[in-house]
Write an enzyme that holds these catalytic residues in place. Structure first.
Site, PDB file in Angstrom:
ATOM      1  N   ALA A  13      -0.907  -1.127  -4.201  1.00 45.15           N
ATOM      2  CA  ALA A  13      -1.790  -0.501  -5.190  1.00 45.15           C
ATOM      3  C   ALA A  13      -1.515  -1.060  -6.584  1.00 45.15           C
ATOM      4  CB  ALA A  13      -1.606   1.013  -5.164  1.00 45.15           C
ATOM      5  N   CYS A  46       3.229  -3.117   6.275  1.00 47.02           N
ATOM      6  CA  CYS A  46       2.608  -2.999   7.609  1.00 47.02           C
ATOM      7  C   CYS A  46       3.193  -4.036   8.572  1.00 47.02           C
ATOM      8  CB  CYS A  46       1.103  -3.219   7.507  1.00 47.02           C
ATOM      9  SG  CYS A  46       0.354  -2.373   6.114  1.00 47.02           S
ATOM     10  N   VAL A  84      11.583   3.144 -12.979  1.00 43.48           N
ATOM     11  CA  VAL A  84      11.094   4.036 -14.036  1.00 43.48           C
ATOM     12  C   VAL A  84      11.631   5.437 -13.743  1.00 43.48           C
ATOM     13  CG1 VAL A  84       9.044   5.061 -15.088  1.00 43.48           C
ATOM     14  CG2 VAL A  84       9.078   2.622 -14.524  1.00 43.48           C
ATOM     15  N   TYR A 432     -23.346  -7.995  24.093  1.00 40.65           N
ATOM     16  CA  TYR A 432     -22.894  -7.939  25.492  1.00 40.65           C
ATOM     17  C   TYR A 432     -22.810  -9.337  26.087  1.00 40.65           C
ATOM     18  CZ  TYR A 432     -23.228  -8.129  30.494  1.00 40.65           C
ATOM     19  OH  TYR A 432     -23.000  -8.474  31.793  1.00 40.65           O
ATOM     20  N   TRP A 440     -23.055  -1.955  29.810  1.00 39.36           N
ATOM     21  CA  TRP A 440     -23.084  -0.788  28.926  1.00 39.36           C
ATOM     22  C   TRP A 440     -21.723  -0.726  28.247  1.00 39.36           C
ATOM     23  CZ3 TRP A 440     -27.080   2.223  27.515  1.00 39.36           C
ATOM     24  CH2 TRP A 440     -28.245   2.144  28.294  1.00 39.36           C
TER      25      TRP A 440
HETATM   26  C1  LIG Z   1       6.432   0.239   8.907  1.00 39.22           C
HETATM   27  C2  LIG Z   1       5.091   0.443   8.264  1.00 39.22           C
HETATM   28  C3  LIG Z   1       3.942   0.011   8.892  1.00 39.22           C
HETATM   29  C4  LIG Z   1       2.684   0.205   8.299  1.00 39.22           C
HETATM   30  N1  LIG Z   1       1.560  -0.234   8.938  1.00 39.22           N
HETATM   31  C5  LIG Z   1       0.354  -0.074   8.348  1.00 39.22           C
HETATM   32  C6  LIG Z   1      -0.827  -0.574   8.954  1.00 39.22           C
HETATM   33  O1  LIG Z   1      -0.770  -1.179  10.046  1.00 39.22           O
HETATM   34  N2  LIG Z   1      -2.022  -0.383   8.328  1.00 39.22           N
HETATM   35  C7  LIG Z   1      -2.107   0.260   7.121  1.00 39.22           C
HETATM   36  O2  LIG Z   1      -3.227   0.390   6.579  1.00 39.22           O
HETATM   37  N3  LIG Z   1      -1.007   0.728   6.511  1.00 39.22           N
HETATM   38  C8  LIG Z   1       0.217   0.584   7.092  1.00 39.22           C
HETATM   39  N4  LIG Z   1       1.358   1.025   6.450  1.00 39.22           N
HETATM   40  C9  LIG Z   1       1.225   1.754   5.181  1.00 39.22           C
HETATM   41  C10 LIG Z   1       1.152   0.808   3.992  1.00 39.22           C
HETATM   42  O3  LIG Z   1       2.226  -0.080   4.011  1.00 39.22           O
HETATM   43  C11 LIG Z   1       1.175   1.636   2.736  1.00 39.22           C
HETATM   44  O4  LIG Z   1       0.090   2.516   2.768  1.00 39.22           O
HETATM   45  C12 LIG Z   1       1.070   0.778   1.491  1.00 39.22           C
HETATM   46  O5  LIG Z   1       2.173  -0.085   1.386  1.00 39.22           O
HETATM   47  C13 LIG Z   1       1.003   1.665   0.270  1.00 39.22           C
HETATM   48  O6  LIG Z   1       0.958   0.868  -0.869  1.00 39.22           O
HETATM   49  P1  LIG Z   1       1.423   1.473  -2.262  1.00 39.22           P
HETATM   50  O7  LIG Z   1       1.326   0.369  -3.234  1.00 39.22           O
HETATM   51  O8  LIG Z   1       0.706   2.738  -2.527  1.00 39.22           O
HETATM   52  O9  LIG Z   1       2.949   1.899  -2.036  1.00 39.22           O
HETATM   53  P2  LIG Z   1       4.202   1.036  -1.597  1.00 39.22           P
HETATM   54  O10 LIG Z   1       3.814  -0.108  -0.752  1.00 39.22           O
HETATM   55  O11 LIG Z   1       5.196   2.003  -1.049  1.00 39.22           O
HETATM   56  O12 LIG Z   1       4.732   0.462  -2.976  1.00 39.22           O
HETATM   57  C14 LIG Z   1       5.243   1.289  -3.959  1.00 39.22           C
HETATM   58  C15 LIG Z   1       6.287   0.497  -4.713  1.00 39.22           C
HETATM   59  O13 LIG Z   1       6.705   1.261  -5.825  1.00 39.22           O
HETATM   60  C16 LIG Z   1       8.095   1.050  -6.022  1.00 39.22           C
HETATM   61  N5  LIG Z   1       8.588   2.208  -6.769  1.00 39.22           N
HETATM   62  C17 LIG Z   1       8.589   3.510  -6.373  1.00 39.22           C
HETATM   63  N6  LIG Z   1       9.062   4.299  -7.351  1.00 39.22           N
HETATM   64  C18 LIG Z   1       9.354   3.479  -8.398  1.00 39.22           C
HETATM   65  C19 LIG Z   1       9.878   3.708  -9.686  1.00 39.22           C
HETATM   66  N7  LIG Z   1      10.179   4.935 -10.118  1.00 39.22           N
HETATM   67  N8  LIG Z   1      10.079   2.652 -10.500  1.00 39.22           N
HETATM   68  C20 LIG Z   1       9.767   1.386 -10.084  1.00 39.22           C
HETATM   69  N9  LIG Z   1       9.264   1.114  -8.857  1.00 39.22           N
HETATM   70  C21 LIG Z   1       9.066   2.148  -8.034  1.00 39.22           C
HETATM   71  C22 LIG Z   1       8.657   0.933  -4.621  1.00 39.22           C
HETATM   72  O14 LIG Z   1       9.873   0.228  -4.596  1.00 39.22           O
HETATM   73  C23 LIG Z   1       7.533   0.196  -3.893  1.00 39.22           C
HETATM   74  O15 LIG Z   1       7.739  -1.200  -3.845  1.00 39.22           O
HETATM   75  C24 LIG Z   1       2.615   0.837   7.036  1.00 39.22           C
HETATM   76  C25 LIG Z   1       3.779   1.256   6.384  1.00 39.22           C
HETATM   77  C26 LIG Z   1       5.006   1.064   6.976  1.00 39.22           C
HETATM   78  C27 LIG Z   1       6.236   1.518   6.270  1.00 39.22           C
END
Ligand SMILES: Cc1cc2nc3c(=O)[nH]c(=O)nc-3n(C[C@H](O)[C@H](O)[C@H](O)COP(=O)(O)OP(=O)(O)OC[C@H]3O[C@@H](n4cnc5c(N)ncnc54)[C@H](O)[C@@H]3O)c2cc1C
Length: 456
Positions: A13, A46, A84, A432, A440
């Site tokens: 994100a 993932c 942070v 198909y 089907w």
């Molecule tokens: C094993 C596994 C398999 C998955 N498989 C799938 C899949 O097949 N399909 C799918 O759609 N999704 C899957 N997911 C979910 C997907 O990985 C997450 O939804 C996605 O990574 C979320 O992205 P994000 O940026 O919100 O959070 P994250 O990827 O968790 O990133 C957040 C980041 O913020 C950092 N952070 C947190 N707090 C702080 C702070 N206070 N200061 C500085 N940095 C900080 C963390 O270190 C981290 O790197 C899987 C997840 C896992 C763990």
């Protein structure tokens, strides 16, 4: 003077947002500072199970863009290993701790992108100083598990606690590495994201592989020897384990946001509007696993921590921060996974979710095959549809099958997103040919059966 964007969290994100903002506003107009407490940026969590299993050779393969690329190509000030610890909305500053060098910095922002992801649920019994116990959320978590698996002595017995899709994927990965694997699940079935009858097919397949599944059993503690985990404790006594992975789900990592007074919704996720703005907090944005979103079928707020949403939401926020216009309009709960060759897909609402949302509905299950029955490689496929009564509107769908099952859910997801009824679906013009489907398609057979079940 350039505006200043601070991003907390350097993965899906956060970096999608930062990249989109940079595309629209150059360095002279927008300064971007990213704080990431881990060792990696823009990685695929993932893909972790496939690195654990050995299918993916190294963690670098899971990294889309490293910090240096963001610094040089995208002109961002990326501060790795910086956590942070506080947000001061009044002074528009964040406080960050340097986890390696020590010390603290305060940085000013005009816009703040909050993208801290989720944290694995960790019950009090898992709070241990014993080695060999892992949550699974970031690439650093994956690296810690890999190091333990490659260490000396090599663990032989693994217990995965919790049978959500991450638990199931990690169980498969550990099994593929040759460990003896037990998955312990407190409810009646692993894979609670699909209905019990469909989850049973997944559990059967896992047992068929040689993974032990213990359901209706709760882990209440851990035992250790010489600083290493040696067993999980259950009501039925200790279960030996050289490595324990928690797959008990995740919750939004929203503690900092809450402390700073951001509005938190009923799911525990940060509330955002469709442009990913935090309501009532000008210049504050949030996206990914830390936010809640709208379920387009139930109309309820939900927390669906998936990479597919994190990327789209981050992109949406970044376009808006960069001065463009984009919206994220909610989710319908589409997800796919696999256990070895068995594929699982779902979209929309499960039976229980449809009931909780107040729908009257019918549900039907059909057994078919992925290809024409006579074509080599034809394997069973089970399709379940849930349709509103009496309208026939598709509310949910699940597929379990041996190949070409998972991505077939996308057909159903598109139908559901567009509010199609099962009546409309019976005449869908789907492809198909014997190598790809029976004459089907299982989706069409299921739609026909649902129309019959509506009995109008
Ligand atoms: C094993 C596994 C398999 C998955 N498989 C799938 C899949 O097949 N399909 C799918 O759609 N999704 C899957 N997911 C979910 C997907 O990985 C997450 O939804 C996605 O990574 C979320 O992205 P994000 O940026 O919100 O959070 P994250 O990827 O968790 O990133 C957040 C980041 O913020 C950092 N952070 C947190 N707090 C702080 C702070 N206070 N200061 C500085 N940095 C900080 C963390 O270190 C981290 O790197 C899987 C997840 C896992 C763990």
């Amino acid at each position: 003077m350039a505006q200043r964007l601070i991003v907390i969290g350097g993965d899906a994100a956060g970096m999608s947002a930062a990249s989109q903002a940079r595309r629209r506003r150059d360095r002279a107009n927008l300064e971007i500072v990213v704080f990431e407490r881990g060792h990696f940026t823009s990685y695929s969590a993932c893909g972790i199970p496939y690195w654990i299993s050995g299918l993916v050779p190294n963690p670098e393969a899971l990294i889309a863009r490293d910090p240096e690329t963001f610094r040089t190509t995208f002109a961002m000030d990326v501060r790795m290993r910086h956590e942070v610890t506080a947000i001061d909305l009044e002074r528009r500053e964040v406080v960050a701790r340097d986890l390696d060098g020590g010390g603290e910095v305060r940085e000013r922002f005009d816009d703040l992108m909050y993208a801290t992801g989720a944290v694995p649920v960790k019950p009090p019994w898992a709070d241990t100083d014993a080695g060999g116990v892992f949550g699974m959320q970031t690439l650093d978590d994956g690296a810690a598990l890999r190091e333990w698996l490659d260490g000396d002595p090599k663990p032989r017995r693994a217990v995965v606690v919790g049978g959500g899709y991450i638990g199931v994927e990690i169980a498969e990965a550990l099994f593929e590495r040759g460990l003896s694997v037990t998955l312990v699940e407190a409810t009646e079935q692993p894979m609670a994201k699909v209905d019990g009858d469909m989850a049973e097919l997944v559990a059967d397949a896992m047992r068929g592989l040689g993974i032990t599944i213990r359901t209706g059993l709760r882990v209440t503690g851990l035992e250790q020897q010489n600083g290493r985990v040696s067993a999980v404790v259950t009501a039925e006594g200790p279960m030996p384990a050289d490595v324990v992975v928690l797959g008990l789900g995740v919750r939004p990592n929203a503690a900092l946001a809450e402390a700073a007074g951001f509005p938190i919704g009923p799911t525990g996720g940060i509330r955002v509007d469709r442009r990913m703005r935090v309501p009532g907090r000008p210049g504050i944005w949030a996206a990914g696993d830390c936010v809640e979103t709208l379920h387009r079928v139930s109309g309820m707020p939900v927390h669906v921590p998936l990479g597919t949403h994190a990327n789209k939401q981050g992109r949406t926020a970044g376009i808006n921060i960069g001065g463009g216009y984009a919206t994220f309009t909610g989710v319908i709960g589409t997800a796919v996974t696999k256990v070895c060759d068995l594929e699982v897909g779902r979209t929309g609402l499960r039976e229980q979710e449809a009931a909780e949302a107040g729908f009257e509905f019918v549900s039907v299950v059909v057994e078919s095959t992925n290809r024409a029955g006579y074509y080599p490689g034809a394997r069973p496929m089970t399709v379940k549809l849930i349709a509103e009564r009496p309208s026939g509107r598709l509310l949910g769908a699940q597929i379990v099958g041996w190949s070409e099952a998972a991505k077939r859910i996308d057909t159903l997801a598109v139908a559901l997103w567009n509010g199609m009824t099962v009546d409309d679906m019976t005449s869908l013009d789907l492809g198909y040919a014997p190598p790809y489907a029976p004459v089907w398609d299982p989706v069409l057979i299921a739609a026909r059966k649902a129309v019959d079940a509506l009995d109008r």
